[in-house]
Motif scaffolding. Structure first.
Motif, PDB file in Angstrom:
ATOM      1  N   ILE A  26      13.547  11.808  -2.175  1.00 40.44           N
ATOM      2  CA  ILE A  26      14.093  13.088  -1.718  1.00 40.44           C
ATOM      3  C   ILE A  26      13.183  13.698  -0.669  1.00 40.44           C
ATOM      4  O   ILE A  26      13.637  14.227   0.348  1.00 40.44           O
ATOM      5  N   ILE A  57      14.862  23.002  -7.717  1.00 48.81           N
ATOM      6  CA  ILE A  57      14.088  24.235  -7.567  1.00 48.81           C
ATOM      7  C   ILE A  57      14.282  25.112  -8.797  1.00 48.81           C
ATOM      8  O   ILE A  57      13.316  25.606  -9.385  1.00 48.81           O
ATOM      9  N   LEU A 102      13.265  22.154   3.142  1.00 42.95           N
ATOM     10  CA  LEU A 102      14.501  21.436   3.476  1.00 42.95           C
ATOM     11  C   LEU A 102      15.662  22.405   3.630  1.00 42.95           C
ATOM     12  O   LEU A 102      16.413  22.361   4.615  1.00 42.95           O
ATOM     13  N   VAL A 103      15.773  23.330   2.651  1.00 40.36           N
ATOM     14  CA  VAL A 103      16.890  24.279   2.703  1.00 40.36           C
ATOM     15  C   VAL A 103      16.769  25.147   3.955  1.00 40.36           C
ATOM     16  O   VAL A 103      17.746  25.362   4.679  1.00 40.36           O
ATOM     17  N   PHE A 158      13.505  11.938   2.506  1.00 40.73           N
ATOM     18  CA  PHE A 158      14.752  12.334   3.149  1.00 40.73           C
ATOM     19  C   PHE A 158      14.584  13.689   3.823  1.00 40.73           C
ATOM     20  O   PHE A 158      15.049  13.905   4.946  1.00 40.73           O
ATOM     21  N   ARG A 206      27.463  25.385   6.555  1.00 42.01           N
ATOM     22  CA  ARG A 206      27.647  24.628   7.787  1.00 42.01           C
ATOM     23  C   ARG A 206      27.441  23.133   7.596  1.00 42.01           C
ATOM     24  O   ARG A 206      27.650  22.358   8.517  1.00 42.01           O
ATOM     25  N   LEU A 209      17.702  23.293   7.101  1.00 43.13           N
ATOM     26  CA  LEU A 209      19.135  23.046   7.221  1.00 43.13           C
ATOM     27  C   LEU A 209      19.903  24.311   7.556  1.00 43.13           C
ATOM     28  O   LEU A 209      20.955  24.253   8.184  1.00 43.13           O
ATOM     29  N   ILE A 210      19.371  25.457   7.136  1.00 39.86           N
ATOM     30  CA  ILE A 210      20.078  26.693   7.476  1.00 39.86           C
ATOM     31  C   ILE A 210      19.887  27.006   8.955  1.00 39.86           C
ATOM     32  O   ILE A 210      20.834  27.343   9.662  1.00 39.86           O
ATOM     33  N   PHE A 211      18.650  26.896   9.425  1.00 43.22           N
ATOM     34  CA  PHE A 211      18.377  27.396  10.761  1.00 43.22           C
ATOM     35  C   PHE A 211      18.472  26.344  11.849  1.00 43.22           C
ATOM     36  O   PHE A 211      18.719  26.651  13.010  1.00 43.22           O
ATOM     37  N   ARG A 212      18.218  25.084  11.497  1.00 42.77           N
ATOM     38  CA  ARG A 212      18.299  24.061  12.520  1.00 42.77           C
ATOM     39  C   ARG A 212      18.749  22.752  11.887  1.00 42.77           C
ATOM     40  O   ARG A 212      17.941  21.827  11.687  1.00 42.77           O
ATOM     41  N   PRO A 213      20.044  22.663  11.540  1.00 45.82           N
ATOM     42  CA  PRO A 213      20.524  21.506  10.797  1.00 45.82           C
ATOM     43  C   PRO A 213      20.320  20.198  11.543  1.00 45.82           C
ATOM     44  O   PRO A 213      20.284  19.137  10.917  1.00 45.82           O
ATOM     45  N   VAL A 228      15.305  14.559   7.679  1.00 49.01           N
ATOM     46  CA  VAL A 228      16.177  15.633   8.145  1.00 49.01           C
ATOM     47  C   VAL A 228      15.390  16.617   9.005  1.00 49.01           C
ATOM     48  O   VAL A 228      15.865  17.104  10.029  1.00 49.01           O
ATOM     49  N   PHE A 246      11.388  21.328  -1.144  1.00 49.09           N
ATOM     50  CA  PHE A 246      12.825  21.601  -1.188  1.00 49.09           C
ATOM     51  C   PHE A 246      13.165  22.866  -0.416  1.00 49.09           C
ATOM     52  O   PHE A 246      14.174  22.937   0.287  1.00 49.09           O
ATOM     53  N   ALA A 247      12.298  23.896  -0.553  1.00 50.34           N
ATOM     54  CA  ALA A 247      12.552  25.142   0.152  1.00 50.34           C
ATOM     55  C   ALA A 247      12.525  24.897   1.659  1.00 50.34           C
ATOM     56  O   ALA A 247      13.361  25.415   2.406  1.00 50.34           O
ATOM     57  N   ASP A 274       6.618  20.684  -5.492  1.00 51.10           N
ATOM     58  CA  ASP A 274       7.920  20.160  -5.081  1.00 51.10           C
ATOM     59  C   ASP A 274       8.839  21.253  -4.561  1.00 51.10           C
ATOM     60  O   ASP A 274       9.686  21.009  -3.710  1.00 51.10           O
ATOM     61  N   VAL A 275       8.643  22.473  -5.085  1.00 47.45           N
ATOM     62  CA  VAL A 275       9.502  23.571  -4.647  1.00 47.45           C
ATOM     63  C   VAL A 275       9.320  23.825  -3.152  1.00 47.45           C
ATOM     64  O   VAL A 275      10.290  24.074  -2.431  1.00 47.45           O
TER      65      VAL A 275
END
Lengths: 300, 408
Positions: A232, B207, A280-281, A235, B191, A284-288, A239, A277-278, A273-274
């Protein structure tokens, strides 16, 4: 300052490993637009095979150098064989199926491989032998940057260079780029697309296995679950850099490695790990499309 | 079929698999005591097994290909369940009657243990139906579904611990909180397309679990919360056995309610919008469907059920900790939906029964449970992507024009 340097180099080591695994994701995605969920498992199988082979060879009294070379080599062969077989079983029959199908199949494959190793081997953590020797000239820097870290970074750089040469200048690399651009067109000009896809899986698996062996001898223990989180995170790195882009995967790996290293060093190590993941999120929100990725308009 | 070239192919496959599984299946090392164990028997098993399986594999691949050809030729394959539904509805009605009678007397005939298992199955039916909204109808692959389940369970446990709120107060609260978290997750991923979405939801689930595990002041960490009260009925306290039966009927009620709502949703305006969104996002927007609202609704409505089941789960086990809400759980619920048939309500019910009851009754099987789930996901995708009971698209027969149908 020394603490900062330690974190910086620690992040570099982590980042190298993420980059090695992320390359496999990015290459496969570039060619068949599939997130190969089982990629992390290939990395785990690589590490396991190296552990098993090195233990067997040690028992039969081989010397140190041949143990390192042989067990790594066998691990690379096996993980690429696994990568190849996984593609044949779980992805090849699904070419042209709706996008969700190969993804679910990949998740299934990942769960299957994890439990296969769990059942055939053990659920406990196994100590991994220190395959990487201690260099004398690194003695003075031991506290910030050990021999293992050096080997990891150097190997990663070497692999990257080899990969770039392979993709930019060889015939197979050109065929891979062509397939990534347009599968049908590539077929028309006489490229065996199925073969190229297999080759891509094999190359990706080899790099994952290199990453697996390096990180296992760095951390010193493995179990069947290491592939999941590493997968993960890799990945995430892919991304982050822009999936499908090879320099992007490398950059993403380093950015992720540093983020984790500094965040655990300065904020809290409970949430290691958080942070990944944070990140990643957020990306993906700001620059997918990632740092180096090109934003592409959707096809209908 | 059993000619030489087929045999040769299978032989090659079996040799390949014997080679492939050699280090992991045959050798087992104990690095501490420096012992190597050679298990040659396993190699033999792998060889035989893959030899036979390769025949079956090729047989099914051929079946699938000939099936595709038939569809191309215009032949219509009517699935079994559809025959049942469109044919004499007496069969269906009597089946429903029998099932509901059996469900009603179940806890009085069988032991408490069996009732508990059935309650679990029903909970997974509801979870499966909830995920079915997101994955099956709207086509959004959610791998962090268990997070909403955890939200429900923890909201009951914590609200009860701090404020002494009862089951019936928290049940709707759990649903609301679930929906809230669904929207919370929905916003950033609006999106994203299929595969990115899968990873982000997976990350989101992890999380939530990691926060629950590490934030001791809030969630009591890995040790979890114990002594959660069971549901009460007008203030009457039940004995353990009575409580189990009561829980069983509560879960049946919830499951029936879910089945009803999901069925109605499917045929409603939102349901149509979801299906359209699943088929083609761009075209769907061009037809005037509000993508943002539709997606958020799918997430919220899917998460609502998980929140409710979460509350029920906490009340049933009276103890929760983060270990109950791992990715494995999400994978299990996804397997239920995939096995049963994405988008199909009876499929999900059957899928839940198979995947929860099988490991429960075949104890020897339990070890191989996860291995089986993985295999099911792969095999279903390869051979029967529509699941056991495929969701049949509504078609309108044009009266008077023989052989022509309109797809809606």
């Amino acid at each position: 300052m020394e603490y900062f340097l330690q974190l910086l180099l620690g992040g570099l080591t982590r980042g190298s490993i993420y980059a090695l695994i992320a390359l496999g994701y990015t290459m496969v995605y570039g060619i068949i637009e599939l997130i190969n969920f089982a990629h992390g498992e290939i990395y785990m199988i690589g590490a396991f095979t190296a552990l098993i082979m090195s233990s067997v060879l040690t028992l039969y009294g081989f010397n140190e150098v041949s143990i390192i070379v042989l067990s790594s080599l066998i691990a690379l062969i096996y993980s690429s064989a696994y990568g190849f077989t996984v593609e044949k079983i779980a992805y090849k029959p699904l070419r042209g199926a709706p996008r969700l199908s190969p993804l679910i199949s990949a998740i299934g494959m990942s769960i299957f491989l994890q439990n296969y190793v769990l059942l055939a081997q053990t659920s406990d953590f196994l100590p991994f032998p220190t395959l990487i020797p201690e260099f004398n000239f690194m003695k003075n820097y031991e506290h910030v940057f050990g021999s293992t870290e050096l080997v990891i970074v150097v190997t990663t750089v070497l692999v990257m260079i080899l990969l770039t040469i392979l993709i930019k200048f060889t015939k197979i690399g050109r065929a891979m780029r062509a397939t990534a651009q347009d599968k049908k067109m590539a077929m028309l000009v006489g490229i065996n697309v199925n073969k190229i896809i297999s080759v891509t899986f094999i190359i990706g698996s080899v790099m994952a296995a290199i990453g697996g062996i390096l990180i296992a001898s760095h951390i010193g223990q493995i179990n069947f679950y290491i592939g999941f989180i590493a997968g993960i995170k890799a990945f995430t790195a892919a991304v982050l850099g822009g999936i499908g882009s090879i320099p992007g995967a490398v950059l993403g790996g380093f950015v992720l490695g540093w983020t984790e290293s500094f965040a655990t060093g300065y904020v809290s190590s409970d949430y290691e790990d958080v942070f990944a993941f944070a990140l990643l999120v957020l990306i993906l929100i700001f620059r997918p499309e990632g740092i180096l990725g090109k934003s592409s308009s959707q096809k209908v | 079929m059993l000619n030489v070239s087929e045999m040769k192919k299978s032989l090659l496959v079996s040799i390949w698999f014997m080679f492939l599984t050699f280090p992991i299946m045959v050798i087992r090392v104990n690095p501490i005591e420096k012992i190597v164990e050679w298990r040659w028997g396993n190699m033999f098993l792998v060889g035989i097994g893959s030899f036979i399986l390769s025949f079956i594999w090729r047989y099914f691949i051929r079946q699938k290909e000939s099936g595709l050809k038939k569809v191309e030729m215009g032949e219509k394959i009517i699935p079994f369940f559809e025959k049942l539904r469109s044919g004499d509805s007496i069969y269906l009605r009597s089946l429903c009657m029998t099932l509901s009678c059996a469900a009603a007397v179940f806890p009085f005939v069988f032991s408490t243990y069996q009732t508990t298992i059935m309650t679990t199955v029903l909970m997974y039916v509801v979870l499966g139906l909830g995920l079915n909204i997101v994955v099956g109808l709207a086509g959004l692959l959610d791998l962090g579904y268990v997070a909403f389940y955890a939200v429900g369970a923890y909201s009951y446990a914590l609200l009860n611990y701090h404020f002494g709120l009862g089951f019936w107060t928290v049940l709707p609260l759990g649903a609301v909180l679930g929906a809230f978290f669904g929207i919370l997750l929905g916003f950033p991923v609006l999106r994203l397309r299929g595969d990115y979405l899968a990873i982000v939801t997976l990350g989101f689930g992890e999380i939530i679990r990691l926060v629950l595990e590490n934030w001791n002041e809030f969630s009591f960490g890995p040790s979890g919360i114990a002594n959660i009260p069971r549901p009460s009925f007008l203030g009457i306290q039940f004995s353990l056995q009575q409580a189990t039966v009561y829980q069983y009927f509560l879960t049946i009620g919830l499951a029936l309610c879910t089945i009803f709502v999901v069925n109605r949703l499917q045929d409603s305006r939102i349901g149509r919008a979801w299906i359209a969104l699943r088929e083609d996002e761009t075209a769907c927007q061009a037809m005037g469907v509000d993508k943002v609202r539709t997606k958020l609704r799918a997430f919220a409505l899917g998460a609502t059920w998980a929140g409710m089941v979460g509350v029920m789960f906490a009340a049933k086990t009276t103890f929760i900790n983060p270990a109950s809400f791992t990715f494995i759980e999400s994978a299990l619920i996804l397997s239920i939906v995939v096995l049963g048939g994405m988008g199909s309500v009876p499929g999900v019910v059957i899928g839940a029964c198979i995947l929860i009851l099988l490991p429960e009754y075949l104890r020897a099987f339990t070890e191989f449970r996860m291995l089986l789930f993985g295999a099911i996901l792969v095999l279903m995708m390869v051979f029967r992507p529509q699941g056991i009971i495929s969701n049949v698209r509504r078609t309108y027969e044009l009266k008077g024009v023989p052989g022509r149908t309109l797809r809606d």
